[in-house]
Structures are given as structure tokens and as C-alpha cells.
Design an enzyme around this catalytic site. Structure first.
Site, PDB file in Angstrom:
ATOM      1  N   PHE A 184       4.183  -6.700 -16.047  1.00  0.00           N
ATOM      2  CA  PHE A 184       5.320  -7.432 -15.483  1.00  0.00           C
ATOM      3  C   PHE A 184       5.398  -8.869 -16.035  1.00  0.00           C
ATOM      4  CE2 PHE A 184       6.015 -10.105 -11.490  1.00  0.00           C
ATOM      5  CZ  PHE A 184       7.378 -10.248 -11.686  1.00  0.00           C
ATOM      6  N   ASP A 241      -1.469  -4.083 -25.264  1.00  0.00           N
ATOM      7  CA  ASP A 241      -1.605  -3.556 -23.901  1.00  0.00           C
ATOM      8  C   ASP A 241      -2.044  -2.104 -24.012  1.00  0.00           C
ATOM      9  OD1 ASP A 241      -1.048  -2.707 -21.171  1.00  0.00           O
ATOM     10  OD2 ASP A 241       0.260  -4.450 -21.013  1.00  0.00           O
ATOM     11  N   GLY A 270       0.849  -1.254 -16.831  1.00  0.00           N
ATOM     12  CA  GLY A 270       2.169  -1.734 -17.273  1.00  0.00           C
ATOM     13  C   GLY A 270       3.125  -0.565 -17.468  1.00  0.00           C
ATOM     14  N   TYR A 289     -11.595  -7.792  -8.387  1.00  0.00           N
ATOM     15  CA  TYR A 289     -10.517  -8.641  -8.902  1.00  0.00           C
ATOM     16  C   TYR A 289     -10.841 -10.122  -8.675  1.00  0.00           C
ATOM     17  CZ  TYR A 289      -5.729 -10.192  -9.889  1.00  0.00           C
ATOM     18  OH  TYR A 289      -4.622 -10.794 -10.430  1.00  0.00           O
ATOM     19  N   LYS A 312     -11.794 -12.675 -11.735  1.00  0.00           N
ATOM     20  CA  LYS A 312     -10.978 -13.842 -12.082  1.00  0.00           C
ATOM     21  C   LYS A 312     -11.795 -15.128 -11.935  1.00  0.00           C
ATOM     22  CE  LYS A 312      -6.959 -11.912 -13.084  1.00  0.00           C
ATOM     23  NZ  LYS A 312      -6.368 -12.024 -14.430  1.00  0.00           N
ATOM     24  N   THR A 338       4.115 -13.199  -7.153  1.00  0.00           N
ATOM     25  CA  THR A 338       5.336 -13.324  -7.959  1.00  0.00           C
ATOM     26  C   THR A 338       6.046 -11.973  -7.991  1.00  0.00           C
ATOM     27  OG1 THR A 338       4.263 -15.017  -9.288  1.00  0.00           O
ATOM     28  CG2 THR A 338       6.170 -13.969 -10.273  1.00  0.00           C
ATOM     29  N   ARG A 367       2.545  -3.600  -4.770  1.00  0.00           N
ATOM     30  CA  ARG A 367       2.630  -4.905  -4.098  1.00  0.00           C
ATOM     31  C   ARG A 367       3.849  -4.945  -3.192  1.00  0.00           C
ATOM     32  NH1 ARG A 367       0.885  -8.717  -9.019  1.00  0.00           N
ATOM     33  NH2 ARG A 367       1.610  -6.893 -10.146  1.00  0.00           N
TER      34      ARG A 367
HETATM   35  N1  UDP Z   1       1.680  -5.242   2.348  1.00  0.00           N
HETATM   36  C1  UDP Z   1       2.405  -4.593   3.323  1.00  0.00           C
HETATM   37  N2  UDP Z   1       3.071  -3.447   2.996  1.00  0.00           N
HETATM   38  C2  UDP Z   1       3.064  -2.935   1.727  1.00  0.00           C
HETATM   39  C3  UDP Z   1       2.326  -3.622   0.720  1.00  0.00           C
HETATM   40  C4  UDP Z   1       1.656  -4.770   1.066  1.00  0.00           C
HETATM   41  O1  UDP Z   1       2.454  -5.024   4.493  1.00  0.00           O
HETATM   42  O2  UDP Z   1       3.704  -1.900   1.504  1.00  0.00           O
HETATM   43  C5  UDP Z   1       0.978  -6.494   2.718  1.00  0.00           C
HETATM   44  C6  UDP Z   1      -0.465  -6.566   2.234  1.00  0.00           C
HETATM   45  O3  UDP Z   1      -1.336  -5.929   3.147  1.00  0.00           O
HETATM   46  C7  UDP Z   1      -0.668  -8.070   2.171  1.00  0.00           C
HETATM   47  C8  UDP Z   1       0.698  -8.599   1.741  1.00  0.00           C
HETATM   48  O4  UDP Z   1       1.623  -7.562   2.080  1.00  0.00           O
HETATM   49  O5  UDP Z   1      -0.993  -8.593   3.452  1.00  0.00           O
HETATM   50  C9  UDP Z   1       0.786  -8.904   0.263  1.00  0.00           C
HETATM   51  O6  UDP Z   1       0.253  -7.803  -0.409  1.00  0.00           O
HETATM   52  P1  UDP Z   1       0.384  -7.581  -1.969  1.00  0.00           P
HETATM   53  O7  UDP Z   1      -0.246  -6.256  -2.253  1.00  0.00           O
HETATM   54  O8  UDP Z   1       1.771  -7.791  -2.421  1.00  0.00           O
HETATM   55  O9  UDP Z   1      -0.471  -8.727  -2.670  1.00  0.00           O
HETATM   56  P2  UDP Z   1      -1.743  -9.599  -2.261  1.00  0.00           P
HETATM   57  O10 UDP Z   1      -1.169 -10.924  -1.935  1.00  0.00           O
HETATM   58  O11 UDP Z   1      -2.456  -8.997  -1.082  1.00  0.00           O
HETATM   59  O12 UDP Z   1      -2.573  -9.585  -3.490  1.00  0.00           O
END
Ligand code: UDP
Length: 313
Positions: A14, A34, A39, A152, A156, A182, A193
Site C-alpha cells: 500500500f 517486492d 502486497g 512486528y 521494528k 494510515t 486493518r
Molecule cells: N479493529 C476492529 N475491527 C476490525 C479490525 C480492527 O475493531 O475489523 C480494531 C483493532 O482491534 C484495533 C484497531 O481497530 O484496536 C486498529 O486496528 P488495526 O488492525 O487497523 O491496526 P493497529 O493500530 O492495531 O495496528
């Protein structure tokens, strides 16, 4: 005039896709690599059409197979290859650890021997489950080195330490940005995400799956804003320390779901599901450094950004 060369690892991802597109616009000859483990083939294909020289390869290992045929000098190397969503990096834990350690080391060696500045995609995950909010770069974080997210977070953090030590010992000025949540077009719809999940659920008329009670917070940056920040950091500075990039408007996940419900003409339900292990309760960047040093701040409001991505799904 000599061509400006840039190499982007993770080009079919992305952020890699958007970074390559921006570099092309700025007149760079862009080389992308990649292995497309997370991706999209379609991103790679689009980039090739736009003029990127793309190689499918795993940057933790196989540099000798393709890097020797690249030009002898580069201006910029971006090490953006890595699974980045919790469900995907948890499926590829060793790969995630490898690409941010072995892969980064190889990218640093390549950049240094080709006289390029390298910028590494670090992350807000280095702050773990933060005990201060918002999080400034000076905060050391609160991470679990032995758990569900450690492949992860710690990879990092290792990457950051590697850049620090590499610069000290080799007298280089490679840099790193700490990227907060993002979103935007060209994300893998199966990425997992939250924003892309909710938008795909909306599109399919399915309930929005909130993990837990939805009181946890995140702040969401539209991809064009983020790329502008990365571009300024890489090109307009020779900084060799981390800068936070993201959006500092904090939302609960419940509030995010409610914003997304507004985008649907028909009623979309919310379903509360289990909260993943070690899911951080909050996250919000302190953007003072980015605002002061890069003269940068995010511009795109959430609702506007959500509409832009929805048009592409
Ligand atoms: N989350 C959620 N429903 C989903 C996917 C994620 O409620 O379908 C929540 C997840 O548990 C976290 C937040 O949204 O508290 C952000 O999650 P994401 O996976 O986007 O990224 P993170 O910031 O955790 O790396």
C-alpha cells in the site's frame, strides 16, 4: 542531467505503491522490489505501466539475483517491505522479523555502497501499549518482547537500533519515520486493518466488526498526507533520527464505525467481537517535530478520506 534513481522495497504494498507513484511524479527513475507476500499484484502491474522497473524478490535474501544489474548510484532507498497488519504479520512472524533485520541490513549495505540515503518505515507500534498520550518521539514505549505482537513491534525496534548503530559505525546519515495508522486506495482488501475491513464490510452490506467495546483509540492519516511527510523527511532533510508521521485527530473505534455508517444509504449494523491479545488501548502521535522541522501537517479530514477510498472499492 543525470537521472535521479530511487529504490523502493515493498513497492507492491500500500505505502510502497504510493511512494513509487510520487517519486515518478518528481522525476525519479524508480526501481521497485517486492515478493508480494502481502502486497497486490495489481499494484505491481500498475507501477510497471507507469514506468517502474519492478522485480519480484524477497529482500531478506536474494539481492544478488537482481541488485547487481541496477545502476551504480542511487539518491534514495526506501525500505518499506514488511507485513504491516496485525492478522497478516501474525501469520508470517518469521518473515516479519527477517525483513526488518536481515532485509534492512542488506538494504543499508546497498544504499551505502550506492551513495544513497536510506529511509526506513518504522511504526507507532514501537510505542507498544503507550502510557503517555500523545506519544512524542522521546517516549521509549511499553512493548511486550514475547507475545502476539512482538514479531512486528520488536522487529521494528530492532530496525531502529540497527539504523542508529549503522550510522554510528559507518558514519552515514540514514533515516527513519514512525508511521501511525494510515489508509487510502490500493490497500489489500484482505489486509485486516480496521478502515479497510469496515469499508469492505460496508460495501458487502455486512455488520462492522468492532473488536471489544470500541473504546480503544487510533488516529487515521490519509495516504497522500503521509507520503508528503515522508517525501519531505527524505528529501528536504538529512535527519538521522525518527519523526512521527500520522494524523493527530484521535477517534475511538466506535466513533470510526459511526463515521463509516454515515457513508451507507442503508442501515449497517455493528457487531462486537473479541479483542485481539495485546491490542493497544490508545495511539495518537505528537506531531510537534514534524510540524516544526518538516513544516508538515496532515490535511485530509477522515470523512473526506473515507469517501476517496470507498470510490475505489
Ligand atoms: N479493529 C476492529 N475491527 C476490525 C479490525 C480492527 O475493531 O475489523 C480494531 C483493532 O482491534 C484495533 C484497531 O481497530 O484496536 C486498529 O486496528 P488495526 O488492525 O487497523 O491496526 P493497529 O493500530 O492495531 O495496528
Amino acid at each position: 542531467m543525470q537521472a535521479k534513481n530511487a529504490l523502493v522495497t515493498g513497492a507492491a504494498g500500500f505505502l510502497g505503491y504510493h511512494l513509487c507513484s510520487r517519486l515518478l511524479k518528481e522525476g525519479y527513475a524508480v526501481f521497485g522490489v517486492d515478493d508480494i507476500c502481502t502486497g497486490l499484484n495489481s499494484n505491481a502491474e500498475e507501477l510497471k505501466k507507469k514506468g517502474v522497473e519492478f522485480v519480484k524478490s524477497d529482500v531478506s535474501n536474494d539481492w544478488d539475483q537482481w541488485a547487481t544489474s541496477l545502476p551504480s548510484s542511487f539518491d534514495l532507498v526506501f525500505h518499506f517491505a514488511s507485513p504491516a497488519s496485525p492478522p497478516l504479520y501474525q501469520k508470517m512472524q518469521l518473515k516479519t522479523l527477517a525483513v526488518n533485520s536481515l532485509g534492512l541490513y542488506r538494504a543499508l549495505e546497498f544504499a551505502t555502497s550506492h551513495k544513497a540515503r536510506l529511509v526506513f518505515a518504522s511504526t507507532s507500534e514501537v510505542y507498544g501499549s503507550p502510557q503517555v498520550s500523545p506519544q512524542p518521539e522521546s517516549y521509549w514505549g511499553n512493548t511486550n518482547s514475547f507475545g502476539a505482537r512482538s514479531c512486528y513491534d520488536e522487529a521494528k525496534r530492532f530496525g531502529e537500533a540497527l539504523i542508529y548503530s549503522y550510522n554510528q559505525e559507518k558514519n552515514t546519515r540514514h533515516g527513519l519515520v514512525r508511521i501511525f495508522n494510515t489508509y487510502g486506495p490500493n490497500m489489500n482488501p484482505n489486509d485486516g486493518r480496521v478502515i479497510i475491513n469496515f469499508l469492505v464490510q460496508l460495501k458487502e452490506g455486512k455488520p462492522l466488526t468492532i473488536h471489544g467495546d470500541g473504546k480503544q483509540t487510533r488516529s487515521f492519516c490519509y495516504v497522500d498526507d503521509l507520503i508528503e511527510g515522508i517525501y519531505r523527511y527524505a528529501l528536504k532533510t538529512d535527519l538521522a533520527y525518527p519523526i512521527n508521521l500520522g494524523n493527530d485527530k484521535e477517534f475511538t473505534i466506535l466513533a470510526l464505525a459511526q463515521e463509516i455508517q454515515k457513508l451507507s444509504p442503508k442501515k449497517i449494523e455493528i457487531e462486537f467481537t473479541d479483542r485481539p491479545v495485546d491490542d493497544p488501548p490508545l495511539r495518537n502521535p505528537d506531531l510537534s517535530l514534524a510540524k516544526g522541522i518538516l513544516d508538515w501537517s496532515p490535511k485530509v479530514p477522515l470523512l473526506e478520506g473515507l469517501k476517496k477510498i470507498l470510490e475505489t472499492l
